[in-house]
Design a protein around this motif. Structure first.
Motif, PDB file in Angstrom:
ATOM      1  N   LEU A  47      -0.789 -13.030  -7.980  1.00 17.66           N
ATOM      2  CA  LEU A  47      -1.510 -13.289  -9.224  1.00 17.66           C
ATOM      3  C   LEU A  47      -1.894 -11.976  -9.900  1.00 17.66           C
ATOM      4  CD1 LEU A  47      -2.836 -15.350 -11.118  1.00 17.66           C
ATOM      5  CD2 LEU A  47      -4.848 -15.314  -9.630  1.00 17.66           C
ATOM      6  N   TRP A  48      -2.380 -11.032  -9.116  1.00 19.64           N
ATOM      7  CA  TRP A  48      -2.773  -9.732  -9.689  1.00 19.64           C
ATOM      8  C   TRP A  48      -1.555  -8.975 -10.209  1.00 19.64           C
ATOM      9  CZ3 TRP A  48      -6.719  -8.026  -5.366  1.00 19.64           C
ATOM     10  CH2 TRP A  48      -7.950  -8.695  -5.602  1.00 19.64           C
ATOM     11  N   ILE A  83      -0.737 -10.437 -13.722  1.00 18.52           N
ATOM     12  CA  ILE A  83      -1.583 -10.054 -14.849  1.00 18.52           C
ATOM     13  C   ILE A  83      -1.462  -8.552 -15.158  1.00 18.52           C
ATOM     14  CG2 ILE A  83      -3.208 -11.936 -14.396  1.00 18.52           C
ATOM     15  CD1 ILE A  83      -5.219  -9.660 -13.479  1.00 18.52           C
ATOM     16  N   LEU A 137      -7.944 -11.905 -16.533  1.00 16.75           N
ATOM     17  CA  LEU A 137      -8.154 -12.996 -15.576  1.00 16.75           C
ATOM     18  C   LEU A 137      -9.634 -13.168 -15.320  1.00 16.75           C
ATOM     19  CD1 LEU A 137      -6.827 -14.958 -13.472  1.00 16.75           C
ATOM     20  CD2 LEU A 137      -6.976 -13.071 -11.833  1.00 16.75           C
ATOM     21  N   ILE A 140      -9.869  -7.829 -15.122  1.00 19.62           N
ATOM     22  CA  ILE A 140     -10.548  -8.960 -14.482  1.00 19.62           C
ATOM     23  C   ILE A 140     -11.958  -9.078 -15.034  1.00 19.62           C
ATOM     24  CG2 ILE A 140     -11.410  -9.899 -12.300  1.00 19.62           C
ATOM     25  CD1 ILE A 140      -9.157  -8.406 -10.873  1.00 19.62           C
TER      26      ILE A 140
END
Length: 257
Positions: free
Chosen positions: A136-137, A140, A147, A215
Protein backbone atom coordinates in the motif's frame (compact mmCIF):
# COMPACT_ATOMS: atom_id res chain seq x y z
CA UNK A 1 9.67 -26.45 -8.93
CA UNK A 2 8.18 -29.01 -11.31
CA UNK A 3 11.13 -31.35 -10.83
CA UNK A 4 11.19 -30.84 -7.06
CA UNK A 5 7.57 -30.87 -5.93
CA UNK A 6 4.91 -33.51 -6.39
CA UNK A 7 1.28 -32.53 -5.99
CA UNK A 8 -1.20 -34.99 -4.55
CA UNK A 9 -4.90 -34.20 -4.44
CA UNK A 10 -6.60 -35.45 -1.31
CA UNK A 11 -9.50 -37.80 -1.88
CA UNK A 12 -11.38 -36.77 1.30
CA UNK A 13 -14.13 -39.24 0.42
CA UNK A 14 -12.17 -42.00 2.11
CA UNK A 15 -9.63 -41.20 4.81
CA UNK A 16 -8.03 -44.62 4.36
CA UNK A 17 -7.00 -43.77 0.78
CA UNK A 18 -5.23 -40.61 1.84
CA UNK A 19 -3.68 -42.22 4.90
CA UNK A 20 -2.40 -45.07 2.71
CA UNK A 21 -0.80 -42.56 0.34
CA UNK A 22 0.99 -40.90 3.26
CA UNK A 23 2.12 -44.28 4.57
CA UNK A 24 3.50 -45.42 1.22
CA UNK A 25 5.27 -42.11 0.69
CA UNK A 26 7.42 -42.60 3.78
CA UNK A 27 6.90 -39.02 4.88
CA UNK A 28 8.57 -37.97 8.11
CA UNK A 29 6.26 -35.09 8.93
CA UNK A 30 3.73 -32.52 7.80
CA UNK A 31 4.02 -28.74 7.77
CA UNK A 32 0.45 -27.45 7.65
CA UNK A 33 0.17 -24.01 6.04
CA UNK A 34 -3.21 -24.18 4.30
CA UNK A 35 -5.80 -21.74 5.60
CA UNK A 36 -8.61 -19.40 4.74
CA UNK A 37 -7.62 -16.05 6.25
CA UNK A 38 -10.14 -13.22 6.64
CA UNK A 39 -9.56 -10.18 8.82
CA UNK A 40 -13.28 -9.45 8.98
CA UNK A 41 -15.82 -12.06 8.02
CA UNK A 42 -19.32 -11.77 6.56
CA UNK A 43 -22.06 -14.11 7.80
CA UNK A 44 -21.69 -16.29 4.71
CA UNK A 45 -17.95 -16.69 5.46
CA UNK A 46 -18.43 -18.41 8.82
CA UNK A 47 -18.82 -21.93 7.41
CA UNK A 48 -15.86 -21.40 5.02
CA UNK A 49 -13.60 -20.38 7.90
CA UNK A 50 -14.58 -23.44 9.93
CA UNK A 51 -14.29 -25.72 6.89
CA UNK A 52 -10.74 -24.59 6.16
CA UNK A 53 -9.27 -24.07 9.60
CA UNK A 54 -11.07 -26.75 11.61
CA UNK A 55 -12.57 -29.48 9.41
CA UNK A 56 -9.81 -29.67 6.79
CA UNK A 57 -7.04 -29.32 9.36
CA UNK A 58 -8.54 -32.10 11.47
CA UNK A 59 -8.81 -34.30 8.39
CA UNK A 60 -5.10 -33.84 7.63
CA UNK A 61 -4.17 -34.63 11.23
CA UNK A 62 -6.38 -37.74 11.20
CA UNK A 63 -4.68 -38.94 8.01
CA UNK A 64 -1.27 -38.26 9.53
CA UNK A 65 -2.22 -40.18 12.66
CA UNK A 66 -3.51 -43.16 10.67
CA UNK A 67 -0.34 -43.17 8.57
CA UNK A 68 1.85 -43.00 11.70
CA UNK A 69 3.53 -39.78 10.56
CA UNK A 70 6.16 -38.83 13.16
CA UNK A 71 5.44 -35.11 13.52
CA UNK A 72 3.04 -32.32 12.53
CA UNK A 73 3.78 -28.57 12.53
CA UNK A 74 0.68 -26.39 12.71
CA UNK A 75 0.55 -22.66 11.91
CA UNK A 76 -1.23 -20.32 14.30
CA UNK A 77 -1.64 -16.56 14.63
CA UNK A 78 -0.84 -13.97 17.30
CA UNK A 79 -4.45 -12.87 16.83
CA UNK A 80 -5.37 -15.74 19.14
CA UNK A 81 -3.93 -13.62 21.97
CA UNK A 82 -5.71 -10.27 21.89
CA UNK A 83 -4.39 -7.93 24.62
CA UNK A 84 -1.81 -10.58 25.53
CA UNK A 85 -4.47 -12.90 26.92
CA UNK A 86 -3.75 -16.61 27.14
CA UNK A 87 -6.65 -16.92 24.69
CA UNK A 88 -8.77 -14.12 23.29
CA UNK A 89 -9.46 -14.21 19.55
CA UNK A 90 -9.31 -10.98 17.56
CA UNK A 91 -11.67 -12.44 14.95
CA UNK A 92 -13.41 -15.63 13.85
CA UNK A 93 -10.33 -16.71 11.90
CA UNK A 94 -8.28 -16.68 15.12
CA UNK A 95 -11.06 -18.52 16.98
CA UNK A 96 -11.03 -21.25 14.31
CA UNK A 97 -7.26 -21.56 14.64
CA UNK A 98 -7.65 -22.05 18.40
CA UNK A 99 -10.39 -24.62 17.87
CA UNK A 100 -8.05 -26.79 15.81
CA UNK A 101 -5.33 -26.58 18.47
CA UNK A 102 -7.88 -27.83 21.01
CA UNK A 103 -8.83 -30.72 18.74
CA UNK A 104 -5.16 -31.57 18.22
CA UNK A 105 -4.80 -32.20 21.96
CA UNK A 106 -6.78 -35.41 21.50
CA UNK A 107 -4.26 -36.69 18.95
CA UNK A 108 -1.33 -35.64 21.12
CA UNK A 109 -2.69 -37.64 24.05
CA UNK A 110 -3.84 -40.73 22.15
CA UNK A 111 -1.23 -41.11 19.39
CA UNK A 112 2.53 -41.08 19.05
CA UNK A 113 2.50 -38.06 16.73
CA UNK A 114 4.56 -35.05 17.85
CA UNK A 115 2.52 -31.88 17.33
CA UNK A 116 3.70 -28.27 17.68
CA UNK A 117 2.28 -24.91 16.62
CA UNK A 118 4.23 -21.94 15.31
CA UNK A 119 2.23 -18.83 16.10
CA UNK A 120 3.16 -16.07 13.63
CA UNK A 121 2.95 -12.32 13.88
CA UNK A 122 3.07 -10.20 10.71
CA UNK A 123 5.22 -11.32 7.77
CA UNK A 124 6.63 -9.64 4.66
CA UNK A 125 8.95 -10.30 1.73
CA UNK A 126 9.42 -10.15 -2.06
CA UNK A 127 6.60 -11.18 -4.40
CA UNK A 128 3.96 -10.72 -1.71
CA UNK A 129 0.66 -10.19 -3.52
CA UNK A 130 -1.39 -9.51 -0.38
CA UNK A 131 -2.79 -6.04 0.20
CA UNK A 132 -0.40 -5.51 3.11
CA UNK A 133 1.01 -2.22 4.37
CA UNK A 134 4.29 -2.18 2.38
CA UNK A 135 2.45 -2.75 -0.91
CA UNK A 136 0.00 0.00 0.00
CA UNK A 137 2.80 2.42 0.88
CA UNK A 138 4.65 1.61 -2.34
CA UNK A 139 1.51 2.40 -4.31
CA UNK A 140 0.91 5.81 -2.74
CA UNK A 141 4.61 6.70 -3.02
CA UNK A 142 4.52 6.05 -6.77
CA UNK A 143 1.20 7.78 -7.40
CA UNK A 144 1.78 10.68 -5.01
CA UNK A 145 -1.65 10.24 -3.46
CA UNK A 146 -2.35 10.91 0.21
CA UNK A 147 -3.42 8.14 2.57
CA UNK A 148 -5.53 8.59 5.69
CA UNK A 149 -4.40 6.30 8.49
CA UNK A 150 -4.95 5.81 12.22
CA UNK A 151 -2.78 7.63 14.75
CA UNK A 152 -0.14 4.93 14.15
CA UNK A 153 0.63 4.09 17.76
CA UNK A 154 -0.07 0.35 17.42
CA UNK A 155 3.02 -1.83 17.83
CA UNK A 156 3.97 -3.88 14.77
CA UNK A 157 5.86 -7.18 15.08
CA UNK A 158 6.91 -8.20 11.57
CA UNK A 159 9.38 -10.81 10.29
CA UNK A 160 11.02 -11.34 6.90
CA UNK A 161 9.97 -14.41 4.92
CA UNK A 162 13.46 -16.01 4.99
CA UNK A 163 13.43 -15.93 8.79
CA UNK A 164 9.96 -17.47 8.80
CA UNK A 165 11.11 -20.29 6.50
CA UNK A 166 14.18 -20.85 8.68
CA UNK A 167 12.13 -21.31 11.84
CA UNK A 168 9.83 -23.87 10.17
CA UNK A 169 12.87 -25.84 8.95
CA UNK A 170 14.54 -25.61 12.35
CA UNK A 171 11.47 -26.85 14.21
CA UNK A 172 11.08 -29.70 11.69
CA UNK A 173 14.69 -30.72 12.33
CA UNK A 174 14.18 -30.52 16.09
CA UNK A 175 11.12 -32.76 15.86
CA UNK A 176 12.89 -35.18 13.54
CA UNK A 177 15.83 -35.56 15.91
CA UNK A 178 13.83 -35.55 19.17
CA UNK A 179 15.50 -32.40 20.42
CA UNK A 180 15.20 -32.53 24.23
CA UNK A 181 14.04 -28.90 24.49
CA UNK A 182 10.97 -29.48 22.30
CA UNK A 183 7.75 -30.28 24.15
CA UNK A 184 4.97 -32.22 22.46
CA UNK A 185 1.93 -29.96 22.10
CA UNK A 186 3.97 -26.80 22.58
CA UNK A 187 3.09 -23.45 21.01
CA UNK A 188 6.10 -21.43 19.88
CA UNK A 189 6.05 -17.74 18.99
CA UNK A 190 7.85 -16.28 15.99
CA UNK A 191 8.77 -12.73 17.05
CA UNK A 192 10.97 -10.00 15.63
CA UNK A 193 13.92 -8.84 17.74
CA UNK A 194 12.65 -5.26 17.59
CA UNK A 195 9.12 -3.94 17.39
CA UNK A 196 8.04 -0.55 16.06
CA UNK A 197 4.94 1.58 16.08
CA UNK A 198 3.23 1.85 12.71
CA UNK A 199 4.39 5.47 12.50
CA UNK A 200 8.01 4.45 13.21
CA UNK A 201 7.72 1.72 10.58
CA UNK A 202 6.68 4.32 8.00
CA UNK A 203 9.85 6.31 8.71
CA UNK A 204 12.00 3.19 8.35
CA UNK A 205 10.24 2.40 5.06
CA UNK A 206 10.95 5.91 3.72
CA UNK A 207 14.61 5.65 4.70
CA UNK A 208 15.10 2.17 3.20
CA UNK A 209 13.34 2.97 -0.09
CA UNK A 210 13.93 6.73 -0.48
CA UNK A 211 10.18 7.01 -1.05
CA UNK A 212 8.17 9.90 0.35
CA UNK A 213 4.90 8.86 1.98
CA UNK A 214 2.03 11.31 2.17
CA UNK A 215 0.13 10.05 5.21
CA UNK A 216 -2.50 11.87 7.25
CA UNK A 217 -1.96 10.31 10.67
CA UNK A 218 -4.97 10.20 12.97
CA UNK A 219 -7.56 10.68 10.23
CA UNK A 220 -8.99 7.17 10.62
CA UNK A 221 -10.14 5.45 13.81
CA UNK A 222 -8.53 2.27 15.02
CA UNK A 223 -10.34 -0.89 13.96
CA UNK A 224 -12.57 -2.76 16.37
CA UNK A 225 -10.31 -5.02 18.45
CA UNK A 226 -7.20 -3.36 17.03
CA UNK A 227 -4.09 -5.17 18.26
CA UNK A 228 -2.15 -2.36 19.91
CA UNK A 229 0.50 -4.64 21.47
CA UNK A 230 1.19 -8.04 19.82
CA UNK A 231 1.47 -11.19 21.89
CA UNK A 232 4.51 -10.97 24.15
CA UNK A 233 4.31 -14.11 26.28
CA UNK A 234 5.20 -16.85 23.81
CA UNK A 235 8.46 -18.79 23.89
CA UNK A 236 10.62 -19.07 20.77
CA UNK A 237 11.89 -22.21 19.08
CA UNK A 238 15.18 -23.21 20.75
CA UNK A 239 18.33 -22.03 18.90
CA UNK A 240 16.38 -19.83 16.41
CA UNK A 241 17.53 -16.26 15.89
CA UNK A 242 16.33 -13.56 13.52
CA UNK A 243 18.85 -12.93 10.73
CA UNK A 244 17.31 -10.07 8.73
CA UNK A 245 16.39 -6.76 10.33
CA UNK A 246 13.55 -4.61 9.08
CA UNK A 247 15.59 -2.13 7.02
CA UNK A 248 17.54 -4.89 5.28
CA UNK A 249 14.33 -6.78 4.61
CA UNK A 250 12.60 -3.79 3.03
CA UNK A 251 15.65 -3.14 0.84
CA UNK A 252 15.58 -6.79 -0.27
CA UNK A 253 12.00 -6.40 -1.46
CA UNK A 254 12.82 -3.51 -3.73
CA UNK A 255 16.09 -5.00 -5.01
CA UNK A 256 14.05 -7.81 -6.53
CA UNK A 257 11.50 -5.62 -8.31
Amino acid sequence: FDDMVYTYKLNEANVQDDAEYLSMGSFDGIIHLASLYLTVHKPEDAVKLIDSNVRFSTYILECASQAKIQWFINTGTFWQNYNNAEYSPVNLYAAAKQAFESIAQYYIETNKIKFCTLRLCDTYGPNDTRSKIFNLWEKIAKTGETLDMSAGDQIIDISYIDDIVDVFILLANHLQTDHPAITNGAVYAVKAEKRYTLKELASIFEKATSFKLNINWGEKPYRDREVMVPWENGIEVPTWNQQIDIEEGIKNIFKKK
